[in-house]
Design a protein around this motif. Sequence first.
Motif, PDB file in Angstrom:
ATOM      1  N   LYS A 267     -19.498  61.914   6.564  1.00 39.37           N
ATOM      2  CA  LYS A 267     -18.707  61.770   5.292  1.00 39.37           C
ATOM      3  C   LYS A 267     -18.015  60.316   5.356  1.00 39.37           C
ATOM      4  CE  LYS A 267     -17.608  66.831   4.792  1.00 39.37           C
ATOM      5  NZ  LYS A 267     -16.614  67.658   4.658  1.00 39.37           N
ATOM      6  N   LEU A 268     -17.616  59.868   6.479  1.00 39.02           N
ATOM      7  CA  LEU A 268     -16.915  58.596   6.380  1.00 39.02           C
ATOM      8  C   LEU A 268     -18.313  57.484   6.439  1.00 39.02           C
ATOM      9  CD1 LEU A 268     -14.464  59.028   9.543  1.00 39.02           C
ATOM     10  CD2 LEU A 268     -14.011  58.887   7.318  1.00 39.02           C
ATOM     11  N   LEU A 269     -19.251  57.664   6.845  1.00 35.60           N
ATOM     12  CA  LEU A 269     -20.447  56.854   6.584  1.00 35.60           C
ATOM     13  C   LEU A 269     -20.747  56.686   5.265  1.00 35.60           C
ATOM     14  CD1 LEU A 269     -22.770  57.642   9.439  1.00 35.60           C
ATOM     15  CD2 LEU A 269     -21.380  55.333   9.435  1.00 35.60           C
ATOM     16  N   ALA A 270     -20.724  57.845   4.509  1.00 38.89           N
ATOM     17  CA  ALA A 270     -21.260  57.997   3.077  1.00 38.89           C
ATOM     18  C   ALA A 270     -20.082  57.280   2.250  1.00 38.89           C
ATOM     19  CB  ALA A 270     -21.342  59.385   2.819  1.00 38.89           C
ATOM     20  N   ALA A 271     -18.957  57.443   2.633  1.00 37.78           N
ATOM     21  CA  ALA A 271     -17.708  56.819   2.060  1.00 37.78           C
ATOM     22  C   ALA A 271     -17.818  55.332   2.048  1.00 37.78           C
ATOM     23  CB  ALA A 271     -16.207  57.322   2.539  1.00 37.78           C
ATOM     24  N   GLY A 272     -18.456  54.738   3.282  1.00 37.57           N
ATOM     25  CA  GLY A 272     -18.671  53.423   3.319  1.00 37.57           C
ATOM     26  C   GLY A 272     -19.673  52.788   2.296  1.00 37.57           C
ATOM     27  N   VAL A 273     -20.727  53.732   2.448  1.00 40.02           N
ATOM     28  CA  VAL A 273     -22.003  53.417   1.292  1.00 40.02           C
ATOM     29  C   VAL A 273     -21.627  53.182   0.025  1.00 40.02           C
ATOM     30  CG1 VAL A 273     -23.966  54.255   0.371  1.00 40.02           C
ATOM     31  CG2 VAL A 273     -23.704  54.490   2.839  1.00 40.02           C
ATOM     32  N   ALA A 274     -20.553  54.227  -0.371  1.00 40.72           N
ATOM     33  CA  ALA A 274     -19.974  54.155  -1.962  1.00 40.72           C
ATOM     34  C   ALA A 274     -19.230  52.753  -2.070  1.00 40.72           C
ATOM     35  CB  ALA A 274     -19.167  55.614  -2.162  1.00 40.72           C
ATOM     36  N   GLN A 275     -18.814  52.147  -0.993  1.00 36.38           N
ATOM     37  CA  GLN A 275     -17.737  51.023  -1.246  1.00 36.38           C
ATOM     38  C   GLN A 275     -18.776  49.653  -0.780  1.00 36.38           C
ATOM     39  OE1 GLN A 275     -14.826  51.390   1.716  1.00 36.38           O
ATOM     40  NE2 GLN A 275     -13.841  53.269   0.775  1.00 36.38           N
ATOM     41  N   GLY A 276     -20.267  50.029  -0.664  1.00 38.60           N
ATOM     42  CA  GLY A 276     -21.231  48.968  -0.587  1.00 38.60           C
ATOM     43  C   GLY A 276     -21.111  48.618   0.887  1.00 38.60           C
ATOM     44  N   LYS A 277     -20.696  49.547   2.045  1.00 39.56           N
ATOM     45  CA  LYS A 277     -21.058  48.930   3.176  1.00 39.56           C
ATOM     46  C   LYS A 277     -22.089  49.978   4.177  1.00 39.56           C
ATOM     47  CE  LYS A 277     -15.953  47.872   3.456  1.00 39.56           C
ATOM     48  NZ  LYS A 277     -14.603  48.129   3.742  1.00 39.56           N
ATOM     49  N   LEU A 278     -23.017  49.322   4.566  1.00 38.41           N
ATOM     50  CA  LEU A 278     -23.828  49.975   5.186  1.00 38.41           C
ATOM     51  C   LEU A 278     -23.885  49.407   6.834  1.00 38.41           C
ATOM     52  CD1 LEU A 278     -26.898  50.088   3.084  1.00 38.41           C
ATOM     53  CD2 LEU A 278     -25.869  51.910   4.086  1.00 38.41           C
ATOM     54  N   GLY A 315     -34.134  43.980  17.442  1.00 38.62           N
ATOM     55  CA  GLY A 315     -32.665  43.507  16.528  1.00 38.62           C
ATOM     56  C   GLY A 315     -31.398  44.124  17.497  1.00 38.62           C
ATOM     57  N   SER A 316     -30.421  44.268  16.792  1.00 44.30           N
ATOM     58  CA  SER A 316     -29.273  45.019  17.074  1.00 44.30           C
ATOM     59  C   SER A 316     -28.282  45.325  15.823  1.00 44.30           C
ATOM     60  CB  SER A 316     -28.520  43.898  17.984  1.00 44.30           C
ATOM     61  OG  SER A 316     -28.224  42.765  17.102  1.00 44.30           O
ATOM     62  N   MET A 317     -27.482  46.142  16.484  1.00 39.63           N
ATOM     63  CA  MET A 317     -26.362  46.609  15.381  1.00 39.63           C
ATOM     64  C   MET A 317     -25.233  47.079  16.288  1.00 39.63           C
ATOM     65  SD  MET A 317     -27.963  50.558  14.420  1.00 39.63           S
ATOM     66  CE  MET A 317     -27.062  50.618  12.891  1.00 39.63           C
ATOM     67  N   MET A 318     -24.052  47.242  15.406  1.00 35.47           N
ATOM     68  CA  MET A 318     -23.051  47.364  15.915  1.00 35.47           C
ATOM     69  C   MET A 318     -22.584  48.803  15.731  1.00 35.47           C
ATOM     70  SD  MET A 318     -22.284  44.612  17.054  1.00 35.47           S
ATOM     71  CE  MET A 318     -20.431  44.821  17.678  1.00 35.47           C
ATOM     72  N   LEU A 319     -22.065  49.605  16.471  1.00 36.67           N
ATOM     73  CA  LEU A 319     -21.889  51.138  16.571  1.00 36.67           C
ATOM     74  C   LEU A 319     -20.474  51.465  16.856  1.00 36.67           C
ATOM     75  CD1 LEU A 319     -25.212  52.305  18.112  1.00 36.67           C
ATOM     76  CD2 LEU A 319     -24.590  52.366  15.518  1.00 36.67           C
ATOM     77  N   PRO A 320     -19.779  52.277  15.938  1.00 37.89           N
ATOM     78  CA  PRO A 320     -18.682  52.899  16.340  1.00 37.89           C
ATOM     79  C   PRO A 320     -18.595  53.581  17.629  1.00 37.89           C
ATOM     80  CG  PRO A 320     -19.136  53.882  14.411  1.00 37.89           C
ATOM     81  CD  PRO A 320     -20.270  52.901  14.613  1.00 37.89           C
ATOM     82  N   ASP A 521     -24.483  57.977  16.380  1.00 36.02           N
ATOM     83  CA  ASP A 521     -25.457  56.809  16.514  1.00 36.02           C
ATOM     84  C   ASP A 521     -26.811  56.938  15.691  1.00 36.02           C
ATOM     85  OD1 ASP A 521     -23.537  55.697  18.088  1.00 36.02           O
ATOM     86  OD2 ASP A 521     -24.912  56.134  20.097  1.00 36.02           O
ATOM     87  N   LEU A 522     -27.381  58.031  15.808  1.00 39.67           N
ATOM     88  CA  LEU A 522     -28.602  58.243  14.815  1.00 39.67           C
ATOM     89  C   LEU A 522     -28.395  58.208  13.498  1.00 39.67           C
ATOM     90  CD1 LEU A 522     -30.328  60.824  17.120  1.00 39.67           C
ATOM     91  CD2 LEU A 522     -31.376  58.613  16.859  1.00 39.67           C
ATOM     92  N   LEU A 523     -27.240  58.713  13.045  1.00 37.03           N
ATOM     93  CA  LEU A 523     -26.926  58.673  11.442  1.00 37.03           C
ATOM     94  C   LEU A 523     -26.534  57.384  11.210  1.00 37.03           C
ATOM     95  CD1 LEU A 523     -24.429  61.855  11.583  1.00 37.03           C
ATOM     96  CD2 LEU A 523     -26.843  61.591  10.448  1.00 37.03           C
ATOM     97  N   SER A 524     -25.980  56.559  11.892  1.00 33.36           N
ATOM     98  CA  SER A 524     -25.757  55.101  11.612  1.00 33.36           C
ATOM     99  C   SER A 524     -26.944  54.268  11.728  1.00 33.36           C
ATOM    100  CB  SER A 524     -24.642  54.612  12.450  1.00 33.36           C
ATOM    101  OG  SER A 524     -23.466  55.014  12.637  1.00 33.36           O
ATOM    102  N   LEU A 525     -28.003  54.734  12.603  1.00 33.43           N
ATOM    103  CA  LEU A 525     -29.300  54.132  12.595  1.00 33.43           C
ATOM    104  C   LEU A 525     -30.037  54.412  11.437  1.00 33.43           C
ATOM    105  CD1 LEU A 525     -31.298  52.389  14.084  1.00 33.43           C
ATOM    106  CD2 LEU A 525     -32.110  54.709  15.252  1.00 33.43           C
ATOM    107  N   ARG A 526     -30.157  55.839  10.879  1.00 35.09           N
ATOM    108  CA  ARG A 526     -30.763  55.861   9.612  1.00 35.09           C
ATOM    109  C   ARG A 526     -30.290  55.353   8.594  1.00 35.09           C
ATOM    110  NH1 ARG A 526     -33.243  56.287   6.151  1.00 35.09           N
ATOM    111  NH2 ARG A 526     -34.172  57.931   4.832  1.00 35.09           N
ATOM    112  N   GLY A 555     -31.705  66.177  18.663  1.00 36.51           N
ATOM    113  CA  GLY A 555     -32.500  66.061  17.349  1.00 36.51           C
ATOM    114  C   GLY A 555     -32.219  67.065  16.318  1.00 36.51           C
ATOM    115  N   PRO A 556     -32.039  68.372  16.581  1.00 39.99           N
ATOM    116  CA  PRO A 556     -31.522  69.505  15.640  1.00 39.99           C
ATOM    117  C   PRO A 556     -30.389  68.997  14.893  1.00 39.99           C
ATOM    118  CG  PRO A 556     -32.764  70.563  17.505  1.00 39.99           C
ATOM    119  CD  PRO A 556     -32.259  69.011  17.850  1.00 39.99           C
ATOM    120  N   SER A 557     -29.346  68.504  15.877  1.00 38.18           N
ATOM    121  CA  SER A 557     -27.893  68.484  15.148  1.00 38.18           C
ATOM    122  C   SER A 557     -28.336  67.126  14.140  1.00 38.18           C
ATOM    123  CB  SER A 557     -27.084  68.055  16.242  1.00 38.18           C
ATOM    124  OG  SER A 557     -25.697  67.384  15.878  1.00 38.18           O
ATOM    125  N   PHE A 558     -28.840  66.074  14.674  1.00 40.23           N
ATOM    126  CA  PHE A 558     -28.984  64.963  13.870  1.00 40.23           C
ATOM    127  C   PHE A 558     -29.712  65.470  12.436  1.00 40.23           C
ATOM    128  CE2 PHE A 558     -32.398  61.690  12.668  1.00 40.23           C
ATOM    129  CZ  PHE A 558     -31.592  60.839  12.094  1.00 40.23           C
TER     130      PHE A 558
END
Length: 811
Positions: A267-278, A315-320, A521-526, A555-558
Amino acid sequence: MKKMLLSLAVTAALSGCGGGETLEEITKETPVLKPSIAVKFDPSSSVVSVPNDLLMSGTKDGTLNMPGEFLATGQAVPRAAYANPQVALGALDGWSTQLPYVIDLDVPAGVSLDTDSVSMPGAVRIFEVIMGASQTDADCSKVPAGIACKVVGELNFGQDFITKANGANKGVMVVPLKAFKTSTTYITVLTTAISDSEGRSISPSSTYTLVRQNADLVTDAQKGLQAVIRSYENALESQAGVSKGDIIYTAAMTTQSAGNVVGTVKKLLAAGVAQGKLPTIQVPTQPTISVANVFAAGGMTNIPVPFNGVQYMKGSMMLPMYSSKPQGTGIDALAGTYWQSMCDSAVTVLGYKAQAGSSFPEAPISESDAMCSALSNGALRDLGIDPTRHLTKYNSIPKTQWVANAPVQITKPMSDLNVINAVRASMGLPAIAMPATGWPVVILQHGITSKKEDMLALTAALSLQGFATVAIDHPMHGERGIDVDGDGSDDFNASTKSVLAYMNLSSLLVARDNLRQSVTDLLSLRLGLHTIAPVLGLNTKDVSYVGHSLGSIVGPSFVAHANMPLNPAIDPLFKVNTVALASGGSGIAGFLLESGAFGPFIQGSVLASAGNLLAKNFNAYLSDGAVANCASTLPNQEAFLTCGYKSYVAERTAAGDSATLSGINSLMTTFVFAAQTALDSADPMNYASAVKATGTPVYMSVVVGNGGANKPDTVIPPTTANPLSGSLPLATAMGLQNVATSQPLGNPASYVVRFSQGHHSSILTPSFSASAGGEASGHAAANQEMQYQLSAYLASRGRMLPMLNANVIAQ
């Protein structure tokens, strides 16, 4: 008073016997009454079989109340104290959904339990109920917490659970055949159908007999327990038709929540998307190289041709990161690094508000307090009143501790496609071209002690089907280890150092939260895929997932979280279309203990750190007797402990030391109960039904062996002593159809294929595994068949499953 009544009864019996008979004659004619079996239950003396919601009584934050959580001063113990398995249960909002449990009996000498009576339908009955203070049922919301309010229904014996006498015949064991629902209360009922060797029904304890009565009791504790027990029996009698006369014992257990915390992260990730943050993946300009080049640089020879047609990028990405960084280099430094909430528990807030009255601060007192309130519609606050801040269904917002820079591995078919199409032509397949929408993507996730680079073994088969791939390391693996002292060498890395860096047996909450971190991490990667799609030519509307081993466990949880509806505008950004799982399993604690690869090390670790006489004797053996047998394994401590444990058990067995072996077995049973309960909210079994509910097509491969030389998977067993632990129980829970022949093109469907050949890692390598046995040719053939099935299944988006080699499939 009881003694006085007994004396009167004896006197009356003697006086009514009539003339002439002597006391000796009377005694000969009077049968000797044997004592009866009773249920052990005396909360005032801490005699309570678990799971039991009585350990939730008086909770201040919605978690279980376990001994050792608070100091004599009433202050909470340090976070590291929750490394103690018993104390760790105090961080949970309920019990396991899938563990067998035992209700202990007091069995006096001269009698025994009728084991057949225990295993009959009706001996034990289990009811789903709604308790007081319910947040979902208006009728029960005003009823006091801990009081049974409504009976929802009864579980089916033989379908949902079975019962049997435990190993020593001094308890009644309940064995779930299906996982209980999460965040749900069940009442277990022992009935008069359970009998002893004399044919008599077992008895309730004196304490239970006292509190079930409608009589005035003395202490507040007695009155409170009486209200609870009577509410159980009253609800069962009035709503389920269970006669109180048939009840010997009742106990309620509430299963813990699962998914609330990771769901909040989504939900927090989705809220970031709504604010234009991926979450952003950075892919710098780099030379064009192939996966074959990467293999060659690593020293591999005889590299299969298709890998020359797969482009490799990094590549690389920043993960909380929600686990805090360790401050030391020893394994104990991880003990207190498990996740914590950024807010006070809603239960704590409600209790504080009731106590504070008008002085309760309705307006936020700080920026973080305002954030907690805003994110929870006022239920959560940051007032500094919850010292433990355990993450539960009442407190599900994790605190970001730091941000990690995670390397990202990317592959896709080479732009010229010459190699790919030449190989496809040799296979009788038509040429492919890059779709106008871009290459569909497969997220790859590796196994425990492995690394993302090992998943490159699948990229040729997937590129031949027109897929790009992306992968990151699990936390504490590969390039994501932690170097605390800055000496250039990771202190914590499951790939290069100890598996305990991730699957931490010294602190079970850390192990649970590493599993959670892998999922978030997988949700952020997606989401991050959308930031590189235009540049790399990827179709992020068509994303699949492949997990091996640990990747299959998370995997099932993701997938459940990714595909769970949240917001129609956001859902497509998370969606995973098709899934392939290799060599995974549920019931983590159970299968780890029975694992041929990890079991002896885990059992040795548990025994060595037990802190009792068993541990003292074992550690003395390691310092002396095991050295000669296992010296060749040093300085590898894990290998030494594994060898030492095997050697010690073999020696004790040869010596006929049943007391030590029985003690070890009891210790392991206790450990599995604590470990699985602590890990439960991250266990894939608790997400299997959600995966099934989303309709996501799933393919799963499991090595079951051939009953001969080729053994079943020696890392994650297909089945274990616990019916819900292992690979095949997970497949069943997800609703996968067991198939051994090709499945034709049709609607998307889910399958499990059982392989008679191969080993745990055959999906990645054709190499022979000595631990699995069998023939090298069988392992190579299994590798080829597994990769073919997986890639073809994903290419059809779950609409077909072709098979080429029946010789490696278990019929």
